[in-house]
Design an enzyme around this catalytic site. Structure first.
Site, PDB file in Angstrom:
ATOM      1  N   LYS A 131       0.340  -1.306   0.294  1.00 19.16           N
ATOM      2  CA  LYS A 131      -0.182   0.219  -0.198  1.00 19.16           C
ATOM      3  C   LYS A 131       0.818   0.771   0.049  1.00 19.16           C
ATOM      4  O   LYS A 131       1.592   1.968   1.036  1.00 19.16           O
ATOM      5  CB  LYS A 131      -0.841  -0.123   0.871  1.00 19.16           C
ATOM      6  CG  LYS A 131      -2.099   1.194   0.714  1.00 19.16           C
ATOM      7  CD  LYS A 131      -2.619   1.645   1.794  1.00 19.16           C
ATOM      8  CE  LYS A 131      -1.316   2.898   2.979  1.00 19.16           C
ATOM      9  NZ  LYS A 131      -2.092   3.974   2.125  1.00 19.16           N
TER      10      LYS A 131
ATOM     11  N   GLU B 287      -1.155   7.368   0.313  1.00 16.80           N
ATOM     12  CA  GLU B 287      -2.756   8.054  -0.528  1.00 16.80           C
ATOM     13  C   GLU B 287      -1.973   9.264  -1.670  1.00 16.80           C
ATOM     14  O   GLU B 287      -2.518   9.484  -2.012  1.00 16.80           O
ATOM     15  CB  GLU B 287      -3.387   7.673  -0.071  1.00 16.80           C
ATOM     16  CG  GLU B 287      -3.546   8.960   1.588  1.00 16.80           C
ATOM     17  CD  GLU B 287      -2.612   8.118   2.997  1.00 16.80           C
ATOM     18  OE1 GLU B 287      -1.654   6.833   2.446  1.00 16.80           O
ATOM     19  OE2 GLU B 287      -3.184   8.630   4.146  1.00 16.80           O
TER      20      GLU B 287
ATOM     21  N   GLY C 291       8.306   5.566   7.117  1.00 17.02           N
ATOM     22  CA  GLY C 291       6.947   6.639   7.259  1.00 17.02           C
ATOM     23  C   GLY C 291       7.230   7.111   8.224  1.00 17.02           C
ATOM     24  O   GLY C 291       8.291   6.532   9.169  1.00 17.02           O
ATOM     25  N   GLY C 292       6.564   7.917   9.434  1.00 16.34           N
ATOM     26  CA  GLY C 292       6.491   8.704  10.325  1.00 16.34           C
ATOM     27  C   GLY C 292       6.768   7.430  12.272  1.00 16.34           C
ATOM     28  O   GLY C 292       6.735   6.248  12.052  1.00 16.34           O
TER      29      GLY C 292
ATOM     30  N   THR D 159       3.113   6.855  13.487  1.00  8.62           N
ATOM     31  CA  THR D 159       1.855   5.328  12.447  1.00  8.62           C
ATOM     32  C   THR D 159       3.361   4.127  12.334  1.00  8.62           C
ATOM     33  O   THR D 159       1.931   3.230  12.875  1.00  8.62           O
ATOM     34  CB  THR D 159       2.068   5.808  11.009  1.00  8.62           C
ATOM     35  OG1 THR D 159       1.658   7.258  10.985  1.00  8.62           O
ATOM     36  CG2 THR D 159       2.062   4.947  10.048  1.00  8.62           C
ATOM     37  N   GLY D 160       4.145   4.181  12.315  1.00 13.28           N
ATOM     38  CA  GLY D 160       5.418   3.392  12.480  1.00 13.28           C
ATOM     39  C   GLY D 160       5.551   2.363  13.943  1.00 13.28           C
ATOM     40  O   GLY D 160       5.120   1.162  14.260  1.00 13.28           O
TER      41      GLY D 160
ATOM     42  N   GLU E 210      10.974   1.245   8.843  1.00 12.63           N
ATOM     43  CA  GLU E 210      11.906   3.306   8.798  1.00 12.63           C
ATOM     44  C   GLU E 210      11.231   3.738   9.156  1.00 12.63           C
ATOM     45  O   GLU E 210      10.778   4.098   8.327  1.00 12.63           O
ATOM     46  CB  GLU E 210      12.449   2.857   7.039  1.00 12.63           C
ATOM     47  CG  GLU E 210      13.972   3.019   7.107  1.00 12.63           C
ATOM     48  CD  GLU E 210      14.297   4.658   6.684  1.00 12.63           C
ATOM     49  OE1 GLU E 210      13.747   5.661   7.719  1.00 12.63           O
ATOM     50  OE2 GLU E 210      14.370   4.560   5.674  1.00 12.63           O
TER      51      GLU E 210
ATOM     52  N   CYS F 111      14.216  11.410   4.822  1.00 10.47           N
ATOM     53  CA  CYS F 111      15.121  10.434   5.952  1.00 10.47           C
ATOM     54  C   CYS F 111      16.254  10.758   6.880  1.00 10.47           C
ATOM     55  O   CYS F 111      16.033  11.315   7.956  1.00 10.47           O
ATOM     56  CB  CYS F 111      14.023   9.259   6.227  1.00 10.47           C
ATOM     57  SG  CYS F 111      15.440   8.599   5.077  1.00 10.47           S
TER      58      CYS F 111
ATOM     59  N   GLU G 298      11.209  15.862  13.958  1.00 11.28           N
ATOM     60  CA  GLU G 298      12.017  15.753  12.524  1.00 11.28           C
ATOM     61  C   GLU G 298      10.467  17.015  12.081  1.00 11.28           C
ATOM     62  O   GLU G 298       9.117  16.984  11.859  1.00 11.28           O
ATOM     63  CB  GLU G 298      11.795  14.160  12.588  1.00 11.28           C
ATOM     64  CG  GLU G 298      11.925  14.154  10.865  1.00 11.28           C
ATOM     65  CD  GLU G 298      11.397  12.648  10.272  1.00 11.28           C
ATOM     66  OE1 GLU G 298      10.413  11.886  10.742  1.00 11.28           O
ATOM     67  OE2 GLU G 298      12.581  12.272   9.144  1.00 11.28           O
TER      68      GLU G 298
HETATM   69  O1  TXE Z   1       3.750   9.162   7.299  1.00 16.02           O
HETATM   70  P1  TXE Z   1       2.579   8.348   8.083  1.00 16.02           P
HETATM   71  P2  TXE Z   1       2.666  10.642   6.989  1.00 16.02           P
HETATM   72  C1  TXE Z   1       7.873  11.283   8.465  1.00 16.02           C
HETATM   73  C2  TXE Z   1       7.612  12.868   8.802  1.00 16.02           C
HETATM   74  C3  TXE Z   1       6.710  13.243   8.260  1.00 16.02           C
HETATM   75  C4  TXE Z   1       5.514  12.155   9.581  1.00 16.02           C
HETATM   76  C5  TXE Z   1       3.851  12.284   8.911  1.00 16.02           C
HETATM   77  O2  TXE Z   1       8.053  13.580  10.026  1.00 16.02           O
HETATM   78  O3  TXE Z   1       6.029  14.230   8.908  1.00 16.02           O
HETATM   79  O4  TXE Z   1       6.285  10.832   9.363  1.00 16.02           O
HETATM   80  O5  TXE Z   1       4.148  12.313   7.436  1.00 16.02           O
HETATM   81  C6  TXE Z   1       0.732   5.052   5.983  1.00 16.02           C
HETATM   82  N1  TXE Z   1      -2.353   1.306   8.734  1.00 16.02           N
HETATM   83  N2  TXE Z   1       8.209  10.802   7.096  1.00 16.02           N
HETATM   84  O6  TXE Z   1       1.070  11.342   7.913  1.00 16.02           O
HETATM   85  O7  TXE Z   1       1.361   7.761   8.684  1.00 16.02           O
HETATM   86  C7  TXE Z   1      -0.157   6.423   4.861  1.00 16.02           C
HETATM   87  O8  TXE Z   1      -0.734   5.346   3.849  1.00 16.02           O
HETATM   88  C8  TXE Z   1      -1.328   1.334   8.109  1.00 16.02           C
HETATM   89  C9  TXE Z   1       9.348  10.201   7.457  1.00 16.02           C
HETATM   90  O9  TXE Z   1       2.532  11.194   5.299  1.00 16.02           O
HETATM   91  O10 TXE Z   1       3.727   7.655   9.133  1.00 16.02           O
HETATM   92  C10 TXE Z   1       1.538   5.965   4.669  1.00 16.02           C
HETATM   93  O11 TXE Z   1       1.846   4.742   3.287  1.00 16.02           O
HETATM   94  N3  TXE Z   1      -0.327   2.026   7.738  1.00 16.02           N
HETATM   95  C11 TXE Z   1       9.409   8.669   6.070  1.00 16.02           C
HETATM   96  C12 TXE Z   1       2.439   5.669   5.533  1.00 16.02           C
HETATM   97  O12 TXE Z   1       1.588   4.737   6.377  1.00 16.02           O
HETATM   98  C13 TXE Z   1      -0.853   4.056   8.045  1.00 16.02           C
HETATM   99  C14 TXE Z   1       8.509   9.443   5.508  1.00 16.02           C
HETATM  100  C15 TXE Z   1       3.581   6.605   5.909  1.00 16.02           C
HETATM  101  O13 TXE Z   1       2.744   7.510   6.451  1.00 16.02           O
HETATM  102  C16 TXE Z   1      -1.700   3.821   8.645  1.00 16.02           C
HETATM  103  C17 TXE Z   1       7.567  10.262   5.185  1.00 16.02           C
HETATM  104  C18 TXE Z   1      -1.884   2.909   9.711  1.00 16.02           C
HETATM  105  N4  TXE Z   1      -2.739   2.370  10.412  1.00 16.02           N
HETATM  106  C19 TXE Z   1       6.779  10.389   6.673  1.00 16.02           C
HETATM  107  N5  TXE Z   1      -1.582   4.691   9.048  1.00 16.02           N
HETATM  108  C20 TXE Z   1      10.942   8.469   6.087  1.00 16.02           C
HETATM  109  N6  TXE Z   1      11.109   7.357   6.920  1.00 16.02           N
HETATM  110  O14 TXE Z   1      11.308   8.625   5.094  1.00 16.02           O
HETATM  111  C21 TXE Z   1      -1.117   5.687   7.580  1.00 16.02           C
HETATM  112  N7  TXE Z   1      -0.189   4.823   7.125  1.00 16.02           N
END
Ligand code: TXE
Length: 497
Positions: free
Chosen positions: A178, A181, A231-232, A235-236, A253, A287, A388
């Site tokens: 996935k 979005e 991701g963030g 959420t991680g 990551e 990141c 961050e």
């Molecule tokens: O990330 P999310 P967001 C950091 C950066 C940014 C913050 C938030 O600081 O400001 O994260 O960004 C999916 N179950 N990074 O809100 O929410 C979501 O749909 C399963 C660092 O965009 O972490 C997307 O596909 N999946 C980073 C993915 O998680 C879920 C790069 C990342 O979104 C979910 C981007 C759930 N419950 C942001 N909720 C890096 N490490 O490089 C959301 N998602």
């Protein structure tokens, strides 16, 4: 190749709309206008994709592919991506607003990732074990983890997908991905490439839409063996906690707050120039961005004056503007977050030396642009140093000694990357050893190669991508013990009659 119907979900080798009939627009960040409309998956759609991946893993056809066959498929994927590079770069830059030239660099990296894992899978992966016993043949073999749920973000959409998909295919896993979005296009296009390269139906599946619905089953469903998330942090943590309910393997990551340390004896031209690239590349949405500048007190004023001057000269623009040096932030919401972060820093005592505002050019007014920003006079008690921003914001701290530089560089919950600038090789080696981050650059910033592991210490994540370890993440190790001369063990001999 014509990439048709890519706005539809890809399940079991076929395109289909989401079962609720809902859609979501992809917004081009440089104009704020819709550039594509993708089908939105419900959680039932994601479960259907998981079932397809489970069946494709369990029915044995894909698992009958040899390592050589999987390697050839990966090479073919790299060849097709090379052939269609322009189409992919256009789509990536349309979703993310990154400059087209940067989207092309990404494609080169992505192709090298597929070629790397094509080679990695051909290395011998069986290990004979010396048990010290006669008549026993003992060996360790590797097998694919199984069904992998992959969740990816919007900053390097296809690159981050390829870091997961290439090793998963190399290992013989099946998967459901996935993408964010906000940026689904190139991941969806890749599904066509995988089919053309010979991946059987059901091995690769893609669903689009919101994390909480379309993404959630990837960390909760019992048929998923592993979840790999980029991701963030918030959420991680949620993904990790959800995955614990069924004890899935987890790879995370989660970004960083990366120190870029400049000592007074550094090559200053190189250090200053790279400090700008470290933090402002892709408008800070990286990141590993060098968002924390730690500078030795004696050179602080010169270094910060020059960085602020050059930050003010950075040209913002759209992806096809040849004069632009960087682009827009991914969304209006993300720019709001970056602005709030800068305001909090100033309220806590940071001194604004550059940026801190939206650009004034009328042609940029509809996009989500924000000027490269430098906040001086920062310290580790401030939220702008600890959190961050994921935007074009540099915070500056000073240090007096090597020990202090290391202490400050490690004073973060994250541990993804960092850099040290000095002409003293011994000092560089000491600092590199003492910093608790997954990648350390000495007199450089940002380069990475598919052959080297990537990932974080501390709350930057769990596990590694790329390199050898990035392949091992997708493998289970199985011990096979073969007794060549079976005999009664007599542990429980028959007692007296
Ligand atoms: O990330 P999310 P967001 C950091 C950066 C940014 C913050 C938030 O600081 O400001 O994260 O960004 C999916 N179950 N990074 O809100 O929410 C979501 O749909 C399963 C660092 O965009 O972490 C997307 O596909 N999946 C980073 C993915 O998680 C879920 C790069 C990342 O979104 C979910 C981007 C759930 N419950 C942001 N909720 C890096 N490490 O490089 C959301 N998602």
């Amino acid at each position: 190749m014509a990439y048709e119907k890519i706005e539809q979900l890809f399940i079991n080798g076929a395109r289909r709309p989401g079962s609720a009939g809902e859609t979501r627009d992809v917004i081009h960040p440089a104009t704020g206008k819709s550039v594509a409309t993708f089908c939105e998956a419900t959680s039932d759609d994601t479960i259907a994709a998981i079932t397809a991946a489970r069946t494709a893993f369990d029915n044995g056809h894909w698992r009958s592919f040899s390592a050589e066959q999987r390697s050839k498929i990966l090479e073919r994927v790299a060849d097709i991506l090379t052939r269609d590079k322009d189409l992919f770069a256009e789509a990536e830059s349309r979703d993310t607003a990154k400059r087209i030239v940067e989207a092309h660099y990404d494609m080169d990296d992505i192709i090298s990732v597929f070629r790397h894992f094509a080679k990695e899978v051909l290395k011998p992966h069986v290990r004979e074990v010396n048990t010290g016993r006669e008549n026993v043949h003992s060996k360790i073999v590797v097998e694919p983890v199984g069904v992998v749920g992959m969740i990816t973000p919007w900053n390097y959409p296809l690159l981050q997908a390829s870091w997961k998909i290439a090793p998963a295919i190399a290992a013989g896993c099946t998967f459901v991905i996935k993408p964010s979005e906000l940026t689904p296009s190139t991941t969806s296009m890749l599904m066509e490439v995988l089919s053309e390269a010979g991946i059987p139906d059901g091995v690769a599946n893609a669903v689009y839409g919101a994390g909480a619905t379309a993404g959630e089953p990837l960390s909760t469903h019992p048929d998923v063996d592993m979840v790999s998330f980029t991701g963030g942090l918030t959420t991680g943590k949620h993904v990790m906690a959800s995955a614990a309910q069924t004890v899935k393997k987890v790879a995370l990551e989660l970004g960083g707050k990366n120190p870029n340390i400049i000592f007074a004896d550094a090559d200053m031209d190189a250090a200053i120039d790279n400090a700008l690239t470290a933090v402002f590349l892709h408008s800070g949405q990286v990141c590993s961005a060098g968002a924390r500048l730690l500078v030795e007190r004696s050179v602080h004023d010169n270094v910060v004056d020059e960085i602020a001057r050059r930050a003010d000269n950075i040209v913002l623009g759209s992806s096809h503007d040849d004069k632009a040096q960087t682009g827009a932030l991914i969304s209006a919401g993300h720019r709001d977050k970056v602005e709030a972060y800068v305001a909090a820093g100033i309220a806590e005592g940071a001194v604004l030396r550059a940026g801190g505002i939206r650009p004034t050019e009328p042609e940029l007014a509809d996009g989500f642009f924000f000027r490269p920003t430098v906040l001086d006079n920062c310290n580790t008690t401030m939220s702008c140093v600890q959190d961050e921003s994921f935007g074009p914001v540099l915070t500056v701290e000073v240090f007096d000694t090597e020990e202090e530089a290391v202490r400050l560089g490690n004073d973060t919950i994250f541990g993804l990357a960092g850099a040290v600038w000095t002409t003293d090789d011994d000092k560089a080696a000491r600092v590199a050893a003492a910093l608790r981050h997954g990648t350390i650059w000495i007199n450089d910033y940002h380069p990475y190669v598919a052959q080297a592991e990537w990932g974080g210490f501390k709350q930057s994540g769990v596990g590694r991508e790329l390199g050898e370890a990035g392949f091992a993440e997708y493998l289970e190790h199985k011990h096979i013990w073969h007794n060549l001369k079976p005999a009664p063990s007599e542990w429980f001999p028959e007692g007296p009659e």
